[in-house]
Enzyme design. Structure first.
Site: not given
Ligand code: PMP
Length: 361
Positions: A102, A171, A195
């Site tokens: 990511w 992030d 999530k």
């Protein structure tokens, strides 16, 4: 109701059953409107209330100071990989830490808008660790510093907040709402909801007022944070159903005892699962270095290799545990245990691991 499994999917992932039941119960008639939440106007007072209450809940649960705005944006967390540099990089240099897939994607996008200084990386060791504060090679006049607090794929997590002079951007897609932290240290935080916040399709952005205003105004209106901050996430039609589900999830978090309770559950689950890995080390080998272990995504291999891993995953599935296969880039097993996963679920999984160990050690 059909049978539900213990779901270890990495995201989208398990959601608390009570919120799914509540959504089902009011799906065809939301708040006496005679319409589904999917059918009401995003300009209606009922939907405005959903947005306002979601903001209020997030503010309360995370302790967001008054000089910050909370925005609900579409496009997933990956969209933020370019939102951030488009708003703030402007041909300058930003510091990024490369701790996995990511981070790499975020770096790739940032390079389109300026220079990226990789302040530290753990790539040479298959992203097994989180670089330490002392190892960060910072740029003196960086426009911002960006890091990924939890690496969903490799199973590593920051257990400190980097101290930098540049505006701090994180992030937090895969560990927000699982640990207490000081929001005021950050200029901007973003997190895909799928999530710990809700279903996929909405991304939460928390940003400081002055930082929002410092963003470029020479970029498309939709990409400017100020647009969404000013219009309370209703500049255009937002992902309505997802925001509604996020609200239900945050109500559940509050009822369960808030962030402190989530943090305690997180620790309890991590202690159980990593404890089991360490105890049965002749069969289970954790991927992450101990001080960088993720409390959300536990990644490990089996010493017998791929065939044994396949057998483990097959038997786990048969025993009612879903989503335990590791990401294709690392292989092995990955157990994602976000807020909807209970310590009891992990106890059951540990019992399964012990049984497998006794038969295969
Ligand atoms: N960042 C992290 C840490 C992630 O785990 C993910 C997705 N799993 C993303 C970004 C990308 O999110 P999305 O799929 O919502 O674009």
């Amino acid at each position: 109701m059909g049978k539900r499994i213990i779901n270890f999917n990495p995201g989208p992932c398990a959601l608390p059953l009570p919120i799914l039941e509540k959504a089902a119960a009011e799906f065809t008639d939301y708040a006496g409107t005679g319409m589904s939440i999917m059918e009401i106007s995003h300009r209606s007072k009922q939907f405005q209330a959903v947005v306002d209450e979601s903001v209020a809940l997030l503010k309360e649960l995370l302790g967001v100071p008054d000089n910050y705005k909370i925005m609900f944006l579409g496009g997933g967390a990956s969209t933020q990989f370019y939102f951030v540099p488009m708003n703030y990089l402007n041909g300058g240099t930003a510091d990024y830490v490369n701790t996995g897939a990511w981070s790499k994607k975020a770096i790739k996008e940032a390079k389109l808008f300026g220079t990226v200084n990789v302040a530290a990386t753990s790539e040479e060791s298959t992203f097994k660790f989180i670089p330490k504060q002392a190892d960060l090679k910072l740029t003196a006049d960086a426009k911002y510093f960006h890091y990924t607090s939890n690496n969903t794929i490799y199973g590593t997590e920051y257990h400190y907040v980097p101290q930098v002079k540049a505006p701090l951007i994180c992030d937090m897609s895969s560990d927000i709402m699982s640990f207490a932290f000081d929001v005021s240290k950050f200029a901007l935080i973003y997190a895909g909801a799928q999530k710990n916040l809700g279903p996929a399709g909405v991304t939460v952005v928390i940003a400081r007022d002055d930082f929002i205003e410092a963003g470029s105004d020479k970029i498309p209106t939709m990409v400017q944070y100020r647009t969404h901050a000013k219009e309370n996430s209703l500049y255009n039609t937002p992902p309505c159903v997802n925001i509604y589900m996020l609200k239900l999830f945050m109500e559940w978090v509050k009822k369960e005892g808030g962030l402190k309770a989530m943090e305690a559950r997180t620790k309890a689950k991590a202690d159980l699962l990593y404890g089991a890995i360490d105890e049965m080390g002749s069969l289970y080998k954790g991927h992450a270095e101990k001080d960088s272990r993720s409390n959300m995504n536990v990644t490990f291999n089996l010493t017998g290799g791929e065939e044994q891993e396949k057998k483990f995953i097959e038997e786990a599935t048969k025993a009612g545990f879903g989503g335990s296969k590791g990401h294709r880039s690392v292989g092995g097993v990955r157990i994602s245990m976000y807020n909807a996963t209970s310590p009891d679920d992990i106890k059951k999984f540990v019992a399964f691991m012990k049984e497998f160990y006794s038969k295969n050690k």
